[in-house]
Design a protein around this motif. Structure first.
Motif, PDB file in Angstrom:
ATOM      1  N   SER A 115      39.154  42.602  38.013  1.00  0.00           N
ATOM      2  CA  SER A 115      38.989  42.962  36.947  1.00  0.00           C
ATOM      3  C   SER A 115      39.388  43.116  35.917  1.00  0.00           C
ATOM      4  CB  SER A 115      38.967  45.098  37.558  1.00  0.00           C
ATOM      5  OG  SER A 115      40.373  45.452  37.478  1.00  0.00           O
ATOM      6  N   GLN A 116      40.538  41.733  35.710  1.00  0.00           N
ATOM      7  CA  GLN A 116      41.325  41.677  34.507  1.00  0.00           C
ATOM      8  C   GLN A 116      40.677  39.998  34.586  1.00  0.00           C
ATOM      9  OE1 GLN A 116      43.043  43.695  33.289  1.00  0.00           O
ATOM     10  NE2 GLN A 116      42.113  45.470  34.483  1.00  0.00           N
ATOM     11  N   VAL A 117      40.125  39.705  33.011  1.00  0.00           N
ATOM     12  CA  VAL A 117      39.744  38.567  33.248  1.00  0.00           C
ATOM     13  C   VAL A 117      40.851  37.537  33.008  1.00  0.00           C
ATOM     14  CG1 VAL A 117      38.820  37.077  31.183  1.00  0.00           C
ATOM     15  CG2 VAL A 117      37.857  38.839  31.802  1.00  0.00           C
ATOM     16  N   ASP A 118      42.351  37.589  33.158  1.00  0.00           N
ATOM     17  CA  ASP A 118      43.057  36.513  33.169  1.00  0.00           C
ATOM     18  C   ASP A 118      43.525  36.924  34.761  1.00  0.00           C
ATOM     19  OD1 ASP A 118      43.309  36.681  30.329  1.00  0.00           O
ATOM     20  OD2 ASP A 118      45.307  37.491  30.468  1.00  0.00           O
ATOM     21  N   GLY A 119      43.589  37.644  35.724  1.00  0.00           N
ATOM     22  CA  GLY A 119      43.677  37.179  36.772  1.00  0.00           C
ATOM     23  C   GLY A 119      42.796  36.297  37.730  1.00  0.00           C
ATOM     24  N   ILE A 120      41.218  36.538  37.156  1.00  0.00           N
ATOM     25  CA  ILE A 120      40.273  35.912  37.758  1.00  0.00           C
ATOM     26  C   ILE A 120      40.679  34.108  37.111  1.00  0.00           C
ATOM     27  CG2 ILE A 120      37.865  35.179  36.805  1.00  0.00           C
ATOM     28  CD1 ILE A 120      37.436  38.107  36.828  1.00  0.00           C
ATOM     29  N   VAL A 121      40.933  33.736  35.879  1.00  0.00           N
ATOM     30  CA  VAL A 121      41.139  32.953  35.848  1.00  0.00           C
ATOM     31  C   VAL A 121      42.413  31.994  36.264  1.00  0.00           C
ATOM     32  CG1 VAL A 121      42.038  31.017  33.090  1.00  0.00           C
ATOM     33  CG2 VAL A 121      40.474  32.816  32.834  1.00  0.00           C
ATOM     34  N   LEU A 142      36.184  52.976  36.030  1.00  0.00           N
ATOM     35  CA  LEU A 142      36.806  52.088  36.907  1.00  0.00           C
ATOM     36  C   LEU A 142      35.377  51.542  37.414  1.00  0.00           C
ATOM     37  CD1 LEU A 142      39.126  51.786  38.917  1.00  0.00           C
ATOM     38  CD2 LEU A 142      38.460  53.562  40.226  1.00  0.00           C
ATOM     39  N   LEU A 143      34.874  52.247  37.441  1.00  0.00           N
ATOM     40  CA  LEU A 143      33.981  51.568  38.732  1.00  0.00           C
ATOM     41  C   LEU A 143      33.102  50.539  37.893  1.00  0.00           C
ATOM     42  CD1 LEU A 143      34.152  53.758  41.397  1.00  0.00           C
ATOM     43  CD2 LEU A 143      31.771  53.227  41.039  1.00  0.00           C
ATOM     44  N   PHE A 144      33.241  50.719  36.887  1.00  0.00           N
ATOM     45  CA  PHE A 144      32.165  49.346  35.745  1.00  0.00           C
ATOM     46  C   PHE A 144      33.460  48.407  35.820  1.00  0.00           C
ATOM     47  CE2 PHE A 144      28.512  52.107  35.484  1.00  0.00           C
ATOM     48  CZ  PHE A 144      27.376  50.901  34.858  1.00  0.00           C
ATOM     49  N   ARG A 145      34.827  48.910  35.083  1.00  0.00           N
ATOM     50  CA  ARG A 145      35.801  47.844  35.643  1.00  0.00           C
ATOM     51  C   ARG A 145      35.405  46.698  36.594  1.00  0.00           C
ATOM     52  NH1 ARG A 145      39.647  50.686  34.434  1.00  0.00           N
ATOM     53  NH2 ARG A 145      40.877  50.342  36.237  1.00  0.00           N
TER      54      ARG A 145
END
Length: 247
Positions: free
Chosen positions: A65-71, A110-113
Motif C-alpha cells: 500500500s506504499q509506493v516505495d515498498g512496491i518499487v 484503509l481499504l482504499f489504500r
C-alpha cells in the motif's frame, strides 16, 4: 501448461489465495517472488513449498500500500532474476458486513489504500518493468458485480482496478502484454471464512451459488495460472469470473 523460464511476482502471497497462486505457478515451472508484509514465517514456508517443485523462490517483505515498498519489491525481483514475466496483484484487505451507515473515514482510507492505491501502483510498476509478452493479472471480487448487504465499502474499493485493467490492456497491447482480472466469489477457508464465527454468513452465501459450494483457493489459482500461460495470449482487458454462477 509450462511456465519454465518465467519469473512470477505475486503480492500478498504468504497465505490464502496468494499462497495457492504461487504454488500453482511454481508447480508449472515458474520461478517465484513471494511478497508479504507481516508474517515472515508463513512466507518462508511458502518459499520451501515452491522450491520443492524445483524452482527458485525469493521472499521479499513489502507493504504494497506504499509506493516505495512496491518499487523496492520490483527492484529485488529484477536483481534476483533479471526480469519479471508475470505479475499477480493479489494483496488486499477484506472488510464486509459493514452497512454504509457504519463506515468510518478511517475504514474508508484503509481499504482504499490497500485495495485501490496498492494495486494501482503494482500495475504501474508492472507496466514499466514487465518483459514483452508478459502477463499482468489482478485478483478482484464478485462483490464488484453482485451487490450484497454490507459490502458497500469493500466492493467499491475493488472496482477501480477493473477499469484500470481495461485501459492498461490497450496501452500494453503493442508489447504483447496481456492484462486481466480474476473475479472470485467467496472463498472457503480464506479471508473471513477462516473464522468459525462467520459460518452462518457462509451458509447464506452458499445458497446464492448455483453450483452449490463456495470457491477454493485452488479454483482461483487454476484460473490465474491459465491467464499466465501461453494459451491465454489473446485474452486481454477481460474480467474472468470464478464464482460458481453467483454473478
Amino acid at each position: 501448461m509450462n511456465l519454465s523460464g518465467k519469473v512470477a511476482l505475486v503480492t500478498g502471497s504468504s497465505k490464502g489465495l496468494g499462497r495457492a497462486i504461487v504454488l500453482r505457478l511454481a508447480e508449472q515451472g515458474a520461478d517465484v517472488v513471494i511478497n508479504y508484509s507481516r508474517d515472515a514465517a508463513a512466507a518462508e514456508e511458502v518459499q520451501k513449498a515452491a522450491e520443492a517443485h524445483g524452482v527458485k523462490a525469493l521472499v521479499h517483505a513489502a507493504d504494497v500500500s506504499q509506493v516505495d515498498g512496491i518499487v523496492d519489491l520490483y527492484d529485488a525481483a529484477i536483481a534476483a532474476f533479471g526480469k519479471v514475466d508475470i505479475v499477480v496483484a493479489n494483496a488486499g484487505m477484506e472488510k464486509v458486513n459493514i452497512p454504509v451507515t457504519d463506515v468510518t473515514e478511517e475504514d474508508f482510507d484503509l481499504l482504499f489504500r490497500v485495495n485501490t492505491k496498492g494495486p494501482y501502483f503494482v500495475l504501474r510498476e508492472a507496466a514499466r518493468r514487465i518483459a514483452d509478452g508478459g502477463r499482468i493479472i489482478t485478483i478482484s471480487s464478485n462483490t464488484t458485480t453482485v451487490p450484497q448487504l454490507g459490502v458497500g465499502l469493500y466492493g467499491t474499493s475493488k472496482v477501480a482496478t477493473g477499469y484500470l485493467v481495461k485501459v492498461l490492456a490497450m496501452e500494453l497491447g503493442p508489447r504483447r502484454v496481456t492484462v486481466n482480472t480474476v473475479v472470485p466469489g467467496p472463498i472457503d477457508g480464506a479471508g473471513i471464512f477462516t473464522d468459525p464465527a462467520n459460518d452462518e454468513y457462509k451458509r447464506s452465501l452458499i445458497e446464492m451459488v448455483p453450483i452449490g459450494r463456495l470457491g477454493t483457493t485452488e479454483d482461483v489459482a487454476g484460473v490465474t495460472a491459465f491467464l499466465a500461460g501461453d494459451d491465454a495470449g489473446l485474452i486481454t482487458g477481460q474480467q474472468l469470473v470464478c464464482d460458481g454462477g453467483m454473478h
